[in-house]
Write an enzyme that holds these catalytic residues in place. Structure first.
Site, mmCIF file in Angstrom:
data_model
loop_
_atom_site.group_PDB
_atom_site.id
_atom_site.type_symbol
_atom_site.label_atom_id
_atom_site.label_comp_id
_atom_site.label_asym_id
_atom_site.label_seq_id
_atom_site.Cartn_x
_atom_site.Cartn_y
_atom_site.Cartn_z
ATOM 1 N N GLU A 140 0.795 -1.346 0.074
ATOM 2 C CA GLU A 140 0.005 0.016 0.074
ATOM 3 C C GLU A 140 0.801 1.337 0.150
ATOM 4 O O GLU A 140 0.436 2.092 0.835
ATOM 5 C CB GLU A 140 -0.957 -0.063 1.257
ATOM 6 C CG GLU A 140 -1.843 -1.026 1.094
ATOM 7 C CD GLU A 140 -2.857 -1.399 2.548
ATOM 8 O OE1 GLU A 140 -2.678 -0.301 3.319
ATOM 9 O OE2 GLU A 140 -3.622 -2.029 2.439
ATOM 10 N N GLU A 176 -6.300 -10.622 -1.437
ATOM 11 C CA GLU A 176 -6.895 -10.255 -0.201
ATOM 12 C C GLU A 176 -8.537 -10.252 -0.818
ATOM 13 O O GLU A 176 -9.135 -9.357 -0.480
ATOM 14 C CB GLU A 176 -6.595 -9.001 0.370
ATOM 15 C CG GLU A 176 -5.214 -8.904 0.655
ATOM 16 C CD GLU A 176 -4.815 -7.857 1.696
ATOM 17 O OE1 GLU A 176 -5.595 -7.116 2.064
ATOM 18 O OE2 GLU A 176 -3.367 -7.224 1.669
#
Ligand code: XIL
Length: 766
Positions: free
Chosen positions: A277, A390
């Site tokens: 991220e 995810e």
């Protein structure tokens, strides 16, 4: 927490508005003794049995037995404060290295004690405590919303395409049932939290490998591959990394962290999320041209080079691990563009990066399918592997928790409609993943079940909170049918309808263990078919997009008896008697999967269908909602003709999630002749169909109306008056019988002469 409760709690805790315990001794007696109270929690219902004692000096102690599932935990509360008719106390819990304070407050309310518990930022929950064990404690139903039958295991179904994984900090605190489920269905595991910096490396000189070692050992025992998550991230990373050091020190800390952690599991983990991220959210046309890096501690300390460094350290620590950059929302918009800029730079700089992880936290009804497909191709074009790391597709709204009507995180069961819409989204996703299986290494779900998920209450995964498979599971594995041969020795159940129909080939209705979720109508004796005469294919979608052909069985059987193979969406066991599973949502992609399957059967010399199918002659056909499914797949080049029955594209997008989401633009998908068989002006789809007819100018199209209304004639003996019309069309289009064209063509066509039918034709040039 409601404002009222918040205010009450603040008053109790902060305004110190307690009458001193001594003074309130008399009145607080109402609080003493035992109380029962229940809270919903992600791990199920927790029953608290509180014991409140106030001694002569007015000092209070509170303890409790807490029962959750089959475990009983004893809790001693601290910081007990007691007022006139109110009490507050705190439970201190240790999770790994971290301590959590759960604050309770209670206020007498007649014979009940109104209890609120709150977890800091996470909000609070209210419950009413009573003196007696609740008469009938609210029982969680273990029954699924809908019984889903699965006939293949997801990790096996995709074993030739990519790994199927799940996230969790297994095995501790998972039940035996859950551990079995995880090992049975998943081939890969990602530690959900236990390898994150804050857990594994809470202080510079403190490492905590207990959970991560246990996970590695457990995964190895179950022959699951392990994906490490995550080495360098702005979140769940303790501040010590950045405190009191210049950039060189911070760089060394990063290096040492990666060396120790990735080095410890060297050769045992298949891959690592090296950087997580790093790109900022949002963005615009300007930032899209740049990397738009998040202003994290890492960026501040080391500049944009921190990514390259992290990858280099990871490669040194575990040379065989596949190294990933992982992020969310990088499939769409400016963030996608930034991700491409960043990845190109990393590759140019020689960062040893092997892959990109698209996290895949999506919402049902709003999954950006086209973006996802493009992003996979974009990353693959850089020579990178892609994983969906995810994956979860949350259900929101009425039956989906957080933002639903109840505005709470209580685990209201999901509605069947929502589960079906989610199943459709998952099927579409997996059909994209399968198409790009050469680029995709792994698809990992973020959690195990709707109980073991960070999106608790929003039902995002393949198993419900009680470990039952959901419609999404079935819809995903249904995509993988078609590789196995339908052998003569392994013949499944057969059903006979109306003595096999009126055609020359007595028909049966059957199914195949290698084509789940579909019903097959075909001549029973396949010996009549071979190189001389092959069976054209009819793909069929049902009214209401139902999961059974029950309403249309006479009609489809009749067609099959004239030498066709019909692959209809639906469960064979719902053909004679229907239950809930006949309402499970279906998807037009099942028709395409069925076409793939029959083509594979025709080519497989172990199959009963070997060289008996005319795979070049295929009709997409369906009634009402199923008619839209037929339109939806009509751009597949293998489809010869489309037959739309009692249906038409709606003038504006359907509000019903269960219907294919078509616009008039989709009529362009037709590339062969089209027949509409309609029920006249009283058919609710009449106006839509007539409008479709007026718009289609690029292919031959015939509109036939029989004034019977929307229901058609399918249920009548042998399918009623629709059958000869459908058969004439199929004989003409798929068997090349020119005679059959007379039913439709010219002023003197059979239908033009039949006063019951009204026929119009367009774009037919003879
Ligand atoms: C989440 C976990 O699932 C939660 O249990 C934890 O409280 C917070 O982190 N992106 C990531 C994951 O890369 O590590 C996050 O996992 C979810 C978002």
């Amino acid at each position: 927490m409601s404002f009222k409760t918040l205010a009450f709690f603040c008053c109790l805790a902060l305004c110190a508005g307690f009458t001193l315990a001594q003074e309130s001794k008399q009145s607080s007696e109402g609080l003493t003794g035992t109380w029962y109270c229940q809270f919903e929690s992600p791990v199920g219902l927790q029953t608290y049995h509180f014991h409140i004692a106030i001694d002569g000096a007015g000092d209070a102690t509170v303890n409790a037995e807490v029962k959750a599932r089959d475990e009983v935990r004893k809790v001693e509360f601290v910081d007990v404060k007691v007022g006139e008719d109110a009490i507050s106390f705190v439970e201190v819990r240790q999770f790994g290295e971290r301590e959590f304070r759960i604050e309770y407050s209670g206020k007498l309310n007649g014979k009940e004690l109104a209890v609120t518990r709150s977890f800091g930022e996470r909000g609070g929950q209210d419950a009413l405590a009573t003196r007696d064990l609740p008469q009938s404690p609210p029982q969680e139903s273990l029954q699924p919303v809908v019984e889903v039958k699965i006939d293949r295991i997801i990790k096996d179904a995709f074993k030739d395409a990519f790994l199927i994984g799940m996230a969790g900090d297994l095995p501790s605190r998972y039940s035996d049932v859950e551990l079995k489920l995880a090992a049975e269905h998943f081939a890969a595991i990602t530690p959900e939290n236990c390898m994150k910096p804050e857990r594994v490396h809470p202080a510079e000189d403190r490492w905590n490998f207990e959970s991560s070692d246990a996970l590695v050992e457990w995964a190895q025992m179950h022959k699951m591959t392990i994906h490490g998550h995550t080495l360098v991230w702005h979140a769940q990373t303790p501040n010590w990394f950045f405190e009191g050091g210049d950039s060189e020190t911070i760089k060394q800390r990063m290096k040492q962290h990666i060396e120790t952690l990735a080095g410890r599991y060297k050769g045992q983990l298949q891959s690592w999320d090296v950087v997580n991220e790093a790109i900022s959210d949002g963005g615009n046309a300007e930032t899209a041209k740049t990397e738009n890096l998040r202003n994290s501690n890492w960026l501040q300390a080391l500049g944009p080079e921190f990514l390259t460094l992290a990858f280099k350290y990871a490669r040194e620590a575990d040379p065989d691990a596949v190294l990933y950059y992982n992020d969310y929302n990088i499939e769409s918009g400016p963030k996608h563009a930034s991700s491409m800029v960043l990845l190109k730079r990393l590759l140019d700089e020689g960062a040893p990066i092997d892959g990109v992880g698209i996290q895949g936290h999506w919402r049902s009804g709003r999954v950006p399918f086209d973006d996802i497909e493009k992003a996979i191709a974009d990353y693959a074009s850089l020579g990178l592997k892609v994983s969906i790391t995810e994956l979860d597709v949350t259900i929101r709204g009425e039956s989906g928790g957080q933002f639903g009507r109840r505005q709470s995180r209580s685990n209201t069961p999901a509605s069947l409609d929502d589960l079906n819409a989610q199943a459709e989204d998952y099927a579409k996703l997996f059909s994209i993943f399968k198409k790009h299986e050469d680029a995709i290494e792994r698809v990992t779900f973020w959690g195990l079940s709707d109980r073991r998920t960070w999106r608790w209450g929003q039902h995002p995964l393949l198993f419900d909170a009680n470990n039952n498979p959901k419609p999404a599971y079935a819809s995903i594995v249904a995509l993988t049918r078609g590789d196995e041969a339908e052998s003569a020795t392994n013949q499944p159940k057969k059903v006979e309808i109306e003595d096999g129909g009126q055609g020359p080939y007595s028909a049966i209705v059957t199914e195949s263990p290698t084509l789940s979720g579909m019903t097959i109508y075909r001549p029973e004796d396949l010996n009549a078919f071979g190189t001389e005469q092959r069976l054209p294919v009819l793909l069929w979608g049902n009214g209401a997009c139902a999961n059974t052909t029950e309403e249309h069985k006479n009609f489809l059987n009749e067609i099959a008896s004239h030498g066709y193979i019909v692959l209809g969406i639906g469960l064979l066991d719902q053909l004679q008697q229907r239950d809930e599973s006949s309402r499970q949502r279906t998807n037009s992609s099942q028709l395409i999967a069925a076409l793939d399957w029959i083509i594979a059967q025709d080519a497989n010399d172990n199959s009963i269908y070997f060289e008996k199918i005319d795979t070049t002659k295929v009709a997409a056909m369906g009634m009402s909602c199923g008619g839209l499914q037929a339109i939806e797949i009509s751009d597949d080049p293998r489809i010869t003709t489309t037959v739309v029955c009692n249906s038409g594209v709606l003038p504006s997008r359907s509000p019903m999630a269960s219907m294919p989401d078509l616009t008039k633009d989709d009529l362009k998908k037709f590339h062969g002749p089209v027949l509409y068989i309609m029920g006249g002006p009283s058919d609710i789809a009449y106006n839509n169909a007539m409008d479709d007819f007026s718009r289609v100018d690029h292919v031959p199209i015939v509109m036939a109306n029989l004034d019977v209304g929307h229901g058609g004639t399918y249920r009548r003996p042998h399918g009623g008056k629709y059958s000869p019309v459908a058969l004439a069309w199929l004989d003409w289009q798929l068997k090349g019988k020119q005679d059959a064209a007379k039913t439709f063509l010219g002023e003197n066509s059979q239908l033009a002469n039949d006063y019951e039918w009204k026929i119009e034709t367009k774009n037919i040039h003879q």
